[in-house]
Write an enzyme that holds these catalytic residues in place. Structure first.
Site, mmCIF file in Angstrom:
data_model
loop_
_atom_site.group_PDB
_atom_site.id
_atom_site.type_symbol
_atom_site.label_atom_id
_atom_site.label_comp_id
_atom_site.label_asym_id
_atom_site.label_seq_id
_atom_site.Cartn_x
_atom_site.Cartn_y
_atom_site.Cartn_z
ATOM 1 N N ASP A 1 0.852 -1.196 0.000
ATOM 2 C CA ASP A 1 0.000 0.000 0.000
ATOM 3 C C ASP A 1 0.887 1.245 0.000
ATOM 4 N N LEU B 1 -0.020 4.073 1.062
ATOM 5 C CA LEU B 1 -0.439 4.926 2.182
ATOM 6 C C LEU B 1 -0.700 6.347 1.708
ATOM 7 N N ASP C 1 4.475 1.695 -3.792
ATOM 8 C CA ASP C 1 3.533 2.161 -4.818
ATOM 9 C C ASP C 1 3.427 1.101 -5.906
ATOM 10 N N THR D 1 -15.699 -2.093 -10.103
ATOM 11 C CA THR D 1 -16.894 -1.389 -9.657
ATOM 12 C C THR D 1 -18.010 -1.453 -10.693
ATOM 13 N N ASP D 2 -19.243 -1.264 -10.228
ATOM 14 C CA ASP D 2 -20.375 -1.192 -11.159
ATOM 15 C C ASP D 2 -20.376 0.114 -11.952
ATOM 16 N N GLU D 3 -19.573 1.095 -11.511
ATOM 17 C CA GLU D 3 -19.616 2.406 -12.177
ATOM 18 C C GLU D 3 -19.099 2.352 -13.609
ATOM 19 N N TYR E 1 -13.007 8.727 -12.657
ATOM 20 C CA TYR E 1 -12.779 7.512 -11.847
ATOM 21 C C TYR E 1 -13.271 6.268 -12.586
ATOM 22 N N LYS F 1 -11.227 2.935 -14.035
ATOM 23 C CA LYS F 1 -11.524 1.559 -13.608
ATOM 24 C C LYS F 1 -11.893 0.708 -14.834
ATOM 25 N N ASN G 1 -21.937 -0.150 -4.414
ATOM 26 C CA ASN G 1 -21.439 0.683 -3.306
ATOM 27 C C ASN G 1 -21.306 -0.103 -2.002
ATOM 28 N N LYS H 1 -16.880 9.586 1.857
ATOM 29 C CA LYS H 1 -17.962 8.891 1.152
ATOM 30 C C LYS H 1 -19.271 9.120 1.900
ATOM 31 N N ASP I 1 -25.241 19.911 -7.192
ATOM 32 C CA ASP I 1 -25.064 18.527 -7.623
ATOM 33 C C ASP I 1 -23.623 18.265 -8.068
HETATM 34 P P1 NAD Z 1 -9.880 3.418 -0.591
HETATM 35 O O1 NAD Z 1 -9.687 4.713 -1.295
HETATM 36 O O2 NAD Z 1 -10.479 3.401 0.773
HETATM 37 O O3 NAD Z 1 -8.483 2.652 -0.478
HETATM 38 C C1 NAD Z 1 -7.558 2.610 -1.538
HETATM 39 C C2 NAD Z 1 -6.236 2.093 -0.981
HETATM 40 O O4 NAD Z 1 -5.307 2.004 -2.077
HETATM 41 C C3 NAD Z 1 -5.602 3.009 0.067
HETATM 42 O O5 NAD Z 1 -5.095 2.251 1.141
HETATM 43 C C4 NAD Z 1 -4.463 3.686 -0.695
HETATM 44 O O6 NAD Z 1 -3.373 4.068 0.139
HETATM 45 C C5 NAD Z 1 -4.071 2.587 -1.676
HETATM 46 N N1 NAD Z 1 -3.396 3.114 -2.872
HETATM 47 C C6 NAD Z 1 -3.783 4.163 -3.641
HETATM 48 N N2 NAD Z 1 -2.887 4.374 -4.626
HETATM 49 C C7 NAD Z 1 -1.936 3.411 -4.495
HETATM 50 C C8 NAD Z 1 -0.768 3.090 -5.214
HETATM 51 N N3 NAD Z 1 -0.375 3.802 -6.280
HETATM 52 N N4 NAD Z 1 -0.014 2.039 -4.803
HETATM 53 C C9 NAD Z 1 -0.407 1.306 -3.726
HETATM 54 N N5 NAD Z 1 -1.483 1.569 -2.991
HETATM 55 C C10 NAD Z 1 -2.251 2.619 -3.367
HETATM 56 O O7 NAD Z 1 -10.724 2.521 -1.590
HETATM 57 P P2 NAD Z 1 -11.835 1.406 -1.302
HETATM 58 O O8 NAD Z 1 -13.157 2.069 -1.167
HETATM 59 O O9 NAD Z 1 -11.333 0.509 -0.237
HETATM 60 O O10 NAD Z 1 -11.839 0.640 -2.702
HETATM 61 C C11 NAD Z 1 -10.952 -0.454 -2.929
HETATM 62 C C12 NAD Z 1 -11.165 -0.988 -4.330
HETATM 63 O O11 NAD Z 1 -12.520 -1.412 -4.480
HETATM 64 C C13 NAD Z 1 -10.932 0.049 -5.424
HETATM 65 O O12 NAD Z 1 -10.286 -0.596 -6.495
HETATM 66 C C14 NAD Z 1 -12.330 0.497 -5.821
HETATM 67 O O13 NAD Z 1 -12.363 0.898 -7.174
HETATM 68 C C15 NAD Z 1 -13.116 -0.773 -5.611
HETATM 69 N N6 NAD Z 1 -14.548 -0.595 -5.288
HETATM 70 C C16 NAD Z 1 -14.919 0.224 -4.253
HETATM 71 C C17 NAD Z 1 -16.259 0.324 -3.918
HETATM 72 C C18 NAD Z 1 -16.723 1.210 -2.770
HETATM 73 O O14 NAD Z 1 -17.933 1.365 -2.587
HETATM 74 N N7 NAD Z 1 -15.826 1.768 -1.959
HETATM 75 C C19 NAD Z 1 -17.222 -0.374 -4.656
HETATM 76 C C20 NAD Z 1 -16.796 -1.189 -5.711
HETATM 77 C C21 NAD Z 1 -15.459 -1.313 -6.008
HETATM 78 O O1 TDX Z 2 -21.611 14.381 0.589
HETATM 79 C C1 TDX Z 2 -22.133 13.624 -0.262
HETATM 80 N N1 TDX Z 2 -23.442 13.828 -0.628
HETATM 81 C C2 TDX Z 2 -24.076 13.084 -1.569
HETATM 82 O O2 TDX Z 2 -25.251 13.296 -1.863
HETATM 83 C C3 TDX Z 2 -21.397 12.555 -0.887
HETATM 84 C C4 TDX Z 2 -19.965 12.311 -0.526
HETATM 85 C C5 TDX Z 2 -22.057 11.797 -1.819
HETATM 86 N N2 TDX Z 2 -23.339 12.049 -2.172
HETATM 87 C C6 TDX Z 2 -24.012 11.196 -3.160
HETATM 88 C C7 TDX Z 2 -23.242 10.927 -4.434
HETATM 89 C C8 TDX Z 2 -23.676 9.513 -4.790
HETATM 90 O O3 TDX Z 2 -24.887 9.540 -5.507
HETATM 91 O O4 TDX Z 2 -24.150 9.916 -2.524
HETATM 92 C C9 TDX Z 2 -23.927 8.846 -3.452
HETATM 93 C C10 TDX Z 2 -22.759 8.025 -2.958
HETATM 94 O O5 TDX Z 2 -21.592 8.824 -3.105
HETATM 95 P P1 TDX Z 2 -20.133 8.276 -2.739
HETATM 96 O O6 TDX Z 2 -20.165 7.753 -1.339
HETATM 97 O O7 TDX Z 2 -19.146 9.320 -3.107
HETATM 98 O O8 TDX Z 2 -20.048 6.989 -3.687
HETATM 99 P P2 TDX Z 2 -20.180 6.831 -5.289
HETATM 100 O O9 TDX Z 2 -19.869 8.080 -6.002
HETATM 101 O O10 TDX Z 2 -21.527 6.186 -5.565
HETATM 102 O O11 TDX Z 2 -19.002 5.768 -5.548
HETATM 103 C C11 TDX Z 2 -18.772 4.690 -4.617
HETATM 104 O O12 TDX Z 2 -19.316 3.495 -5.065
HETATM 105 C C12 TDX Z 2 -18.686 2.847 -6.151
HETATM 106 C C13 TDX Z 2 -17.279 4.522 -4.324
HETATM 107 O O13 TDX Z 2 -16.740 5.751 -3.895
HETATM 108 C C14 TDX Z 2 -16.553 4.003 -5.536
HETATM 109 O O14 TDX Z 2 -15.191 3.765 -5.212
HETATM 110 C C15 TDX Z 2 -17.198 2.725 -5.961
HETATM 111 O O15 TDX Z 2 -16.608 2.239 -7.128
#
Ligand code: NAD
Ligand code: TDX
Length: 370
Positions: free
Chosen positions: A34, A36, A60, A134-136, A160, A164, A189, A199, A304
């Site tokens: 990681d 970090l 990295d 991700t589903d995005e 983003y 992905k 999500n 988030k 928005d």
């Molecule tokens: P996060 O942002 O919380 O964590 C990302 C981690 O990756 C951090 O620890 C960061 O230090 C590390 N990182 C970033 N750049 C790096 C690099 N160059 N080298 C090594 N480490 C690095 O993210 P998350 O929410 O835990 O998401 C993890 C994975 O899951 C991502 O690939 C994201 O696209 C995917 N994902 C997330 C969600 C969600 O809802 N959070 C949903 C679907 C998929």
């Molecule tokens: O302050 C806020 N107010 C708000 O209305 C924030 C931070 C978000 N939102 C809305 C935007 C989205 O419609 O809430 C929804 C969720 O937002 P996020 O938590 O930023 O998630 P999203 O953009 O849906 O993406 C997340 O899900 C898919 C993760 O961040 C991604 O990493 C993952 O791939």
């Protein structure tokens, strides 16, 4: 017994995955790689005794040769690739880091796996590169559209999502062209413990506890399909164990909620928690229920997000039918657990919010990125 390299294991889902894996497969070795960044926090990998639950290598994924040397040195047979820049809003303001980590970083890892596993010198057992996506990548649904499936066309809308999508294509190409044994999961999500308070759910929670506005983008009617992070970790385990090499699996909770409904439910859970525990009012005196008001009074509609996707939803039939995966948490039980975790782990999120975890990380691990 497996030897895992978990990239991004100090982030939200990665740390939950490492904790899950240590408990579910105690004989396996787990190494975290990681960088970090701001989103990576070694405290998320601390066990109850304060000791790390796995080895953490500060590095990295974009550094040429680093992952290959780790794969060889530690005889890694399984890469679980979480490392990414993950926040859509940040990708809108500064896409470059997303290109670097999500595209170039993923490619460095793929090159490393190909070199370490496919050059003829690998003497271990079966290997696997699992890519967490991700589903995005599929874009946005209309209200009456069918949920995304593994065969849905790619139509990423944010920087983003575009990065992905590019990483998904590279993973597919390394399988198709070089025969690298890969699997990919595209998940909806996530929410749960250790999520960075940028988030929607953790931001709303910590803002409410501090009596600050809970920002809702636009009209609050955007829809997301929420899955408890522990269920995502179990889904990845199922794919690693029994998933078909080369296959893609959609992972979701069949759990669509508008953002405003999510935040209103959170407000009710917080009101209930303050009602049940008089000590919370003393700990969080600025939270509305500590002052006899409802948490929902903090809900504030704001401008928005540019290009804001209207609706995501996942059809998780393939992983259900082929691998028997079903989420174990309902949204209500998962959110209750999440609220309880943030109430019990104030030290973790306070350090994240005031930045003191960064100073600690830099003292322990040297200069950090992000
Ligand atoms: P996060 O942002 O919380 O964590 C990302 C981690 O990756 C951090 O620890 C960061 O230090 C590390 N990182 C970033 N750049 C790096 C690099 N160059 N080298 C090594 N480490 C690095 O993210 P998350 O929410 O835990 O998401 C993890 C994975 O899951 C991502 O690939 C994201 O696209 C995917 N994902 C997330 C969600 C969600 O809802 N959070 C949903 C679907 C998929
Ligand atoms: O302050 C806020 N107010 C708000 O209305 C924030 C931070 C978000 N939102 C809305 C935007 C989205 O419609 O809430 C929804 C969720 O937002 P996020 O938590 O930023 O998630 P999203 O953009 O849906 O993406 C997340 O899900 C898919 C993760 O961040 C991604 O990493 C993952 O791939």
């Amino acid at each position: 017994m497996a030897d895992l390299l978990v990239t991004g294991g100090a982030g939200f889902i990665g740390a939950n995955f490492v904790r899950y894996w240590r408990a579910a497969h105690p004989n396996d070795r787990v190494i975290v790689l990681d960088a970090l960044t701001y989103a990576g926090n070694p405290a998320s990998l601390e066990g109850d005794d304060g000791r790390p639950v796995s080895t953490l290598i500060h590095g990295d994924i974009c550094t040429p040769g680093l992952a290959e040397s780790l794969l060889r040195e530690h005889r890694i047979d399984t890469v679980v690739h979480f490392a990414a820049e993950s926040h859509v809003d940040r990708s809108i303001h500064g896409p470059d880091a997303f290109l670097e980590t999500n595209v170039r970083g993923t490619h460095e890892l793929l090159k490393a796996a190909r070199a370490a596993w496919l050059d003829g010198a690998w003497t271990g057992g079966p290997v696997r590169f699992h890519h967490v996506s991700t589903d995005e990548v599929y874009g946005s649904l209309e209200p009456d559209d069918r949920p995304f499936q593994e065969t849905s066309p790619y139509a990423p809308n944010s920087p983003y999502a575009a990065t992905k999508a590019a990483s998904d294509h590279l993973v597919r190409a390394y399988h198709h062209t070089y025969g690298l044994p890969v699997t990919t999961s595209n998940c909806s999500n996530n929410y749960g413990p250790y999520q960075f308070p940028e988030k929607l759910i953790p931001l709303s929670l910590v803002n409410a506890l501090g009596g600050k506005p809970m920002p809702i983008y636009g009209d609050g009617m955007n829809v997301r399909d929420w899955l408890y992070v522990g269920d995502h970790c179990r889904a990845i385990d199922r794919v690693l164990s029994d998933g078909r090499v080369g296959a893609v699996y959609s992972v979701g909770g069949r759990n669509e909620w508008t953002n405003i409904a999510v935040v209103r439910l959170l407000c009710r859970l917080l009101d209930g928690a303050f009602g049940a525990d008089a000590g919370l009012a003393a700990r969080f005196p600025d939270a509305p229920p500590a002052r006899g008001r409802q948490t929902s009074t903090l809900i504030t509609f704001v401008r928005d997000r540019p290009g804001h996707d209207r609706r995501y939803a996942i059809d998780a039939d393939r992983i259900g039918l082929e691998l028997g995966f079903r989420p174990s948490e309902s949204f209500e039980t998962g959110l209750e657990r999440t609220v309880a975790w943030y109430l019990a782990n104030e030290r973790w999120w306070r350090a994240v919010m005031d930045g003191s975890y960064r100073e600690w990380t830099e003292r322990q691990y040297g200069a950090t990125a992000g």
